[in-house]
Design an enzyme around this catalytic site. Structure first.
Site, PDB file in Angstrom:
ATOM      1  N   CYS A  41       4.295   9.978  -1.643  1.00 37.46           N
ATOM      2  CA  CYS A  41       3.029   9.055  -1.025  1.00 37.46           C
ATOM      3  C   CYS A  41       3.349   8.756   0.517  1.00 37.46           C
ATOM      4  CB  CYS A  41       3.347   7.729  -1.714  1.00 37.46           C
ATOM      5  SG  CYS A  41       4.774   6.795  -1.565  1.00 37.46           S
ATOM      6  N   CYS A  44       6.569   7.289   1.601  1.00 33.46           N
ATOM      7  CA  CYS A  44       7.588   8.257   1.204  1.00 33.46           C
ATOM      8  C   CYS A  44       7.490   8.997   2.635  1.00 33.46           C
ATOM      9  CB  CYS A  44       7.619   9.252   0.153  1.00 33.46           C
ATOM     10  SG  CYS A  44       7.661   8.557  -1.295  1.00 33.46           S
ATOM     11  N   ARG A  48      10.503   8.973   5.330  1.00 35.97           N
ATOM     12  CA  ARG A  48      11.187  10.374   5.805  1.00 35.97           C
ATOM     13  C   ARG A  48      11.216  10.335   7.429  1.00 35.97           C
ATOM     14  NH1 ARG A  48       8.519  15.657   3.149  1.00 35.97           N
ATOM     15  NH2 ARG A  48       9.238  14.329   1.302  1.00 35.97           N
ATOM     16  N   CYS A 105      -0.821   1.098  -0.952  1.00 35.45           N
ATOM     17  CA  CYS A 105      -0.550   1.703   0.208  1.00 35.45           C
ATOM     18  C   CYS A 105      -1.723   2.501   0.572  1.00 35.45           C
ATOM     19  CB  CYS A 105       0.761   2.537   0.200  1.00 35.45           C
ATOM     20  SG  CYS A 105       0.656   3.966  -0.907  1.00 35.45           S
ATOM     21  N   CYS A 131       1.835   5.026  -4.090  1.00 35.20           N
ATOM     22  CA  CYS A 131       2.792   4.498  -3.881  1.00 35.20           C
ATOM     23  C   CYS A 131       3.601   3.573  -4.917  1.00 35.20           C
ATOM     24  CB  CYS A 131       2.914   3.567  -2.523  1.00 35.20           C
ATOM     25  SG  CYS A 131       2.737   4.313  -1.104  1.00 35.20           S
TER      26      CYS A 131
END
Length: 178
Positions: A41, A44, A48, A105, A131
């Protein structure tokens, strides 16, 4: 204790350990995405990116850990990435634990037009998942909850290393007539 953290901040092995841990987490994320077929998502992808900042800090620290300016730069970047990652992981966990139409999100990642990472490396930075959906769990905790632990640990270690930079290291040599 602060002397210990200052000593390890001046060693390449500690910065190498930071690089290895962040790279292993990035590799795990890419395995989840491409090996297991889990679609990341937006949160994420942002998490990252924060982890890439911690990885970059480790690479900077590897250059010359005995130079104070290099250590300060590496610690600043690492703490920035870890703090940003923790805030993103907390928000992501909120999306998962309190799903609602007004607590969502964004649908697409929002990178600046001068740095469109999702266009340059879509296999790493393109999002498509929701999300609020928990797709993976380990020991009853979601990926976002595990990232809270990971980023918290990074903040703790990097914060102690930063505070230890103000500690003077005593010489182990003894003078006979001091």
């Amino acid at each position: 204790m602060l002397g210990f953290f200052k000593q390890i901040s001046m060693q390449r092995s500690s910065w190498f350990l930071l690089v290895v841990s962040a790279a292993a987490l990035e590799a795990t994320a890419l395995y989840f995405q491409h090996g297991m077929g889990l679609v990341p998502c937006v949160m994420c992808i942002y998490e990252r990116l924060a982890l890439f900042a911690v990885l970059g800090a480790g690479l900077i620290g590897l250059i010359a850990p005995r130079w104070l300016i290099i250590r300060w730069l590496a610690l600043a970047l690492g703490l920035f990435g870890a703090i940003k990652g923790l805030s993103l992981a907390l928000k992501h966990t909120d999306y998962q634990l309190n799903p609602s139409p007004w607590n969502q999100c964004p649908i697409k990642v929002d990178f600046p037009s001068t740095l469109p990472l999702n266009e340059w490396l879509p296999s790493v930075f393109e999002a498509g998942g929701m999300c609020s959906k928990v797709e993976w769990q380990f020991l009853g905790f979601s990926m976002a909850q595990w990232l809270i632990v990971v980023f918290g640990a990074y903040i703790l270690v990097l914060g102690l290393m930063l505070i230890s930079q103000f500690k003077a290291i005593r010489s182990k040599q003894r003078d006979l007539f001091r």
